[in-house]
Design a protein around this motif. Structure first.
Motif, PDB file in Angstrom:
ATOM      1  N   TYR A 138       0.830  -1.209   0.000  1.00 53.22           N
ATOM      2  CA  TYR A 138       0.000   0.000   0.000  1.00 53.22           C
ATOM      3  C   TYR A 138       0.860   1.253   0.000  1.00 53.22           C
ATOM      4  N   HIS A 139       1.824   1.294   0.883  1.00 52.03           N
ATOM      5  CA  HIS A 139       2.633   2.501   1.020  1.00 52.03           C
ATOM      6  C   HIS A 139       3.583   2.682  -0.170  1.00 52.03           C
ATOM      7  N   LYS A 140       4.109   1.579  -0.693  1.00 53.76           N
ATOM      8  CA  LYS A 140       4.995   1.682  -1.846  1.00 53.76           C
ATOM      9  C   LYS A 140       4.227   2.180  -3.068  1.00 53.76           C
ATOM     10  N   CYS A 141       3.047   1.628  -3.295  1.00 54.15           N
ATOM     11  CA  CYS A 141       2.250   2.046  -4.448  1.00 54.15           C
ATOM     12  C   CYS A 141       1.756   3.480  -4.286  1.00 54.15           C
ATOM     13  N   THR A 142       1.346   3.819  -3.080  1.00 54.20           N
ATOM     14  CA  THR A 142       0.872   5.178  -2.834  1.00 54.20           C
ATOM     15  C   THR A 142       1.989   6.188  -3.079  1.00 54.20           C
ATOM     16  N   GLU A 143       3.193   5.839  -2.676  1.00 57.17           N
ATOM     17  CA  GLU A 143       4.334   6.716  -2.921  1.00 57.17           C
ATOM     18  C   GLU A 143       4.580   6.874  -4.423  1.00 57.17           C
ATOM     19  N   ARG A 144       4.502   5.772  -5.154  1.00 57.36           N
ATOM     20  CA  ARG A 144       4.716   5.834  -6.605  1.00 57.36           C
ATOM     21  C   ARG A 144       3.641   6.685  -7.288  1.00 57.36           C
ATOM     22  N   LEU A 145       2.418   6.628  -6.775  1.00 57.03           N
ATOM     23  CA  LEU A 145       1.320   7.361  -7.384  1.00 57.03           C
ATOM     24  C   LEU A 145       1.505   8.874  -7.322  1.00 57.03           C
ATOM     25  N   GLN A 146       2.368   9.325  -6.440  1.00 51.97           N
ATOM     26  CA  GLN A 146       2.606  10.769  -6.327  1.00 51.97           C
ATOM     27  C   GLN A 146       3.582  11.262  -7.386  1.00 51.97           C
ATOM     28  N   GLN A 147       4.222  10.347  -8.084  1.00 55.01           N
ATOM     29  CA  GLN A 147       5.183  10.744  -9.116  1.00 55.01           C
ATOM     30  C   GLN A 147       4.450  11.153 -10.395  1.00 55.01           C
ATOM     31  N   GLU A 148       5.092  11.990 -11.170  1.00 53.69           N
ATOM     32  CA  GLU A 148       4.442  12.567 -12.343  1.00 53.69           C
ATOM     33  C   GLU A 148       4.027  11.514 -13.368  1.00 53.69           C
ATOM     34  N   ASP A 149       4.804  10.438 -13.489  1.00 52.20           N
ATOM     35  CA  ASP A 149       4.467   9.432 -14.494  1.00 52.20           C
ATOM     36  C   ASP A 149       3.248   8.599 -14.115  1.00 52.20           C
ATOM     37  N   PHE A 150       2.661   8.856 -12.936  1.00 50.20           N
ATOM     38  CA  PHE A 150       1.444   8.150 -12.544  1.00 50.20           C
ATOM     39  C   PHE A 150       0.215   9.053 -12.571  1.00 50.20           C
ATOM     40  N   SER A 151       0.308  10.196 -13.228  1.00 49.54           N
ATOM     41  CA  SER A 151      -0.894  10.990 -13.459  1.00 49.54           C
ATOM     42  C   SER A 151      -1.755  10.270 -14.496  1.00 49.54           C
ATOM     43  N   ALA A 152      -3.034  10.629 -14.560  1.00 46.66           N
ATOM     44  CA  ALA A 152      -3.958   9.933 -15.456  1.00 46.66           C
ATOM     45  C   ALA A 152      -3.457   9.913 -16.893  1.00 46.66           C
ATOM     46  N   ARG A 153      -2.997  11.058 -17.380  1.00 42.87           N
ATOM     47  CA  ARG A 153      -2.550  11.112 -18.774  1.00 42.87           C
ATOM     48  C   ARG A 153      -1.275  10.304 -18.996  1.00 42.87           C
ATOM     49  N   ASN A 154      -0.373  10.368 -18.045  1.00 42.94           N
ATOM     50  CA  ASN A 154       0.891   9.660 -18.228  1.00 42.94           C
ATOM     51  C   ASN A 154       0.733   8.152 -18.108  1.00 42.94           C
ATOM     52  N   ILE A 155      -0.264   7.696 -17.368  1.00 43.67           N
ATOM     53  CA  ILE A 155      -0.561   6.259 -17.350  1.00 43.67           C
ATOM     54  C   ILE A 155      -0.954   5.796 -18.753  1.00 43.67           C
ATOM     55  N   LEU A 156      -1.790   6.580 -19.424  1.00 38.57           N
ATOM     56  CA  LEU A 156      -2.197   6.218 -20.792  1.00 38.57           C
ATOM     57  C   LEU A 156      -0.989   6.162 -21.719  1.00 38.57           C
ATOM     58  N   LYS A 157      -0.095   7.130 -21.594  1.00 43.19           N
ATOM     59  CA  LYS A 157       1.105   7.128 -22.426  1.00 43.19           C
ATOM     60  C   LYS A 157       1.999   5.932 -22.092  1.00 43.19           C
ATOM     61  N   LYS A 158       2.126   5.650 -20.790  1.00 43.19           N
ATOM     62  CA  LYS A 158       2.987   4.552 -20.335  1.00 43.19           C
ATOM     63  C   LYS A 158       2.582   3.224 -20.966  1.00 43.19           C
ATOM     64  N   PHE A 159       1.281   3.040 -21.169  1.00 44.07           N
ATOM     65  CA  PHE A 159       0.798   1.769 -21.712  1.00 44.07           C
ATOM     66  C   PHE A 159       0.541   1.835 -23.214  1.00 44.07           C
ATOM     67  N   ASN A 160       1.122   2.845 -23.870  1.00 41.33           N
ATOM     68  CA  ASN A 160       1.090   2.921 -25.329  1.00 41.33           C
ATOM     69  C   ASN A 160      -0.343   2.942 -25.861  1.00 41.33           C
ATOM     70  N   VAL A 161      -1.191   3.716 -25.158  1.00 39.96           N
ATOM     71  CA  VAL A 161      -2.587   3.859 -25.578  1.00 39.96           C
ATOM     72  C   VAL A 161      -2.673   4.974 -26.618  1.00 39.96           C
ATOM     73  N   GLU A 162      -3.284   4.690 -27.752  1.00 44.17           N
ATOM     74  CA  GLU A 162      -3.434   5.695 -28.810  1.00 44.17           C
ATOM     75  C   GLU A 162      -4.795   6.372 -28.783  1.00 44.17           C
ATOM     76  N   VAL A 163      -5.844   5.584 -28.506  1.00 44.12           N
ATOM     77  CA  VAL A 163      -7.208   6.112 -28.540  1.00 44.12           C
ATOM     78  C   VAL A 163      -7.975   5.572 -27.344  1.00 44.12           C
ATOM     79  N   VAL A 164      -8.740   6.449 -26.701  1.00 47.58           N
ATOM     80  CA  VAL A 164      -9.654   6.059 -25.627  1.00 47.58           C
ATOM     81  C   VAL A 164     -11.033   6.575 -25.992  1.00 47.58           C
ATOM     82  N   CYS A 165     -12.016   5.693 -26.042  1.00 47.72           N
ATOM     83  CA  CYS A 165     -13.403   6.085 -26.275  1.00 47.72           C
ATOM     84  C   CYS A 165     -14.173   5.931 -24.975  1.00 47.72           C
TER      85      CYS A 165
END
Length: 466
Positions: free
Chosen positions: A127-154
């Motif tokens: 819990y604490h490790k994941c929560t800490e990671r979630l505060q990093q910029e690459d875990f914002s909603a938009r960056n999660i989509l980029k991280k997983f190579n998402v091109e389109v979301v409907c």
């Protein structure tokens, strides 16, 4: 003995491994049907803790926790986020052989790099490790989509929604295309006159119009349909227990609408006729706009009336329905085909008994205008798991052309669900790989590699014209 969640997870042969790692794994994601909140993408939301991103709104997990005897206070109640997570960690060991066990650990590994099994002993650290990671910029909603190579979301949006978040994203030119999907279910839900009329008033305000009769309702819905299209919408969606296909004349539909607008309850027959008229109207709009129409058929929703009153819909009290869908589906598609207004269509069933029915029905209305015009959709909801996906893939293979399949969707409200595409791709590659190993199809990686890449990505891109 294979190690849990190693590189060969769900891949039972070297052939399956090659198909996945050399072809499927690298494909971008087109998530053409999901329930991600557009506002959270527009705001580029960061999640306060693991519970916020992982447990809130996830009725799959909620159902498992209830089955495990967890009090509602720790599920949707006022317990703290950490207390809720601890109760989920208590439940996870009991989910062995439920797809939640796979999804939970696949998400921990792919998103957070955690290989540990989640249980009460590991809960605090995870819990604490994941929560800490979630505060990093690459875990914002938009960056999660980029991280997983998402091109389109409907996303899935009501005609009365203002779509201000889509407008903002469209104006910004965000790298991932976030497009609305037209989901007009509420405009057909005439069971409760008071609720329905309140909805119509909201719909009228969204269109800056009035709804006084059926033609004016049609005008408002057409106006909203056009607005959705202006923001890149390419799909509609309908969540219905069965396809409505009763014969009804325009005058009768107008009379029925007049009664419901006055607050008069309708008979069951009148409800079905009105819904039939509306479904036909939406199909005509979609055809004229060149959209794809989706029909999610067969869920029996809101079974627990006490919990519906307490928590509202989409809280984990829906199940597989047993409505007979074949004749009505046939009549509906045939009525569109006869008028030459049958748009590209994806049919999803939630009752596995209907796999062969839907798979064979799709073949009745395919014609030469576009490959795989009528699609037997991916395993949905209660079939969105290993066995359900295998059933769908095998039925489609036997009855149609798997090579023309538009592939997987997340159908999820969670930003942590993009591993569902990996899950599907591994299952797909394993089935094809097993056929190669058995000598049922040729060991031709040029042929099969292209097929895998098409199913995972290229077919959807072409089908929806993204």
């Amino acid at each position: 003995m294979k190690k849990f969640l190693d590189d060969s997870f769900l891949l039972d042969s070297d052939t399956a491994g090659r198909l996945y790692h050399e072809h499927a794994e690298k494909m971008p994601i087109i998530d053409y049907h999901c329930h991600l909140p557009p506002r959270e993408i527009a705001e580029n939301k960061k999640f306060e803790n693991l519970t916020k991103i992982w447990l809130e709104g996830d009725h799959y997990k909620w159902r498992a926790m209830r089955t495990n005897g967890i009090d509602e206070h720790f599920i949707t109640g006022k317990a703290s986020d950490y207390e809720k997570f601890l109760k989920w960690s208590e439940t996870v060991p009991y989910t062995v052989r439920n797809p939640l066990y796979h999804w939970t650990h696949l998400e921990l590994k792919r998103y957070f790099g955690i290989d540990r099994i989640l249980n009460p002993e590991s809960a605090r650290e995870i819990y604490h490790k994941c929560t800490e990671r979630l505060q990093q910029e690459d875990f914002s909603a938009r960056n999660i989509l980029k991280k997983f190579n998402v091109e389109v979301v409907c996303t899935t949006d009501d005609p009365a929604d203002q779509l201000e978040n889509h407008e903002m994203l469209n104006a910004e030119g965000f790298a991932v295309r976030i497009l609305p999907t037209f989901r007009p279910d509420k405009s057909m839900q005439v069971e409760n006159p008071t609720v329905y009329n309140e909805y119509l008033d909201r719909l009228a305000r969204a269109a800056d119009s009035e709804i006084t009769d059926l033609p004016s309702l049609y005008d408002v819905l057409k106006k909203r349909h056009d607005f959705f299209e202006s923001l890149g919408c390419r799909l509609s969606d309908h969540g219905i227990e069965e396809v409505y296909s009763e014969e009804i004349m325009d005058k009768e539909a107008e009379e029925i609408f007049g009664r419901i607008r006055k607050g008069t309850p309708l008979t069951n027959e009148e409800q079905l006729k009105f819904k039939s008229a509306m479904l036909l109207f939406f199909a005509e709009l979609d055809y004229d706009s060149g959209w794809t129409q989706q029909y999610h058929i067969g869920a029996l929703r809101n079974n627990n009336s006490r919990m519906l009153e307490a928590l509202g819909p989409d809280s984990g009290f829906d199940s597989i329905g047993d409505a007979n869908i074949g004749q009505s589906l046939s009549r509906f598609l045939d009525s569109l085909d006869r008028k030459n207004i049958l748009a590209k269509t994806i049919l999803y069933n939630v009752n596995p008994r209907d796999n062969y029915l839907v798979g064979s029905m799709a073949g009745n209305f395919n014609e030469g205008s576009f490959p795989g015009k009528i699609q037997f959709g991916a395993g949905w909801w209660f079939l969105d798991q290993k066995e359900g996906m295998e059933w769908q893939i095998n039925a489609l293979s036997n009855l149609g052309l798997l090579s023309r399949f538009v592939g997987m969707t997340t159908d999820s409200r969670s930003f942590l669900s993009y591993t569902r595409h990996e899950y599907f791709r591994r299952i797909l590659c394993n089935l094809v790989g097993m056929d190669v190993e058995k000598g049922l199809i040729p060991n031709d990686f040029t042929l099969l590699g292209k097929m895998i890449e098409d199913i995972c990505y290229f077919n959807a891109r072409k089908y929806f014209a993204f």
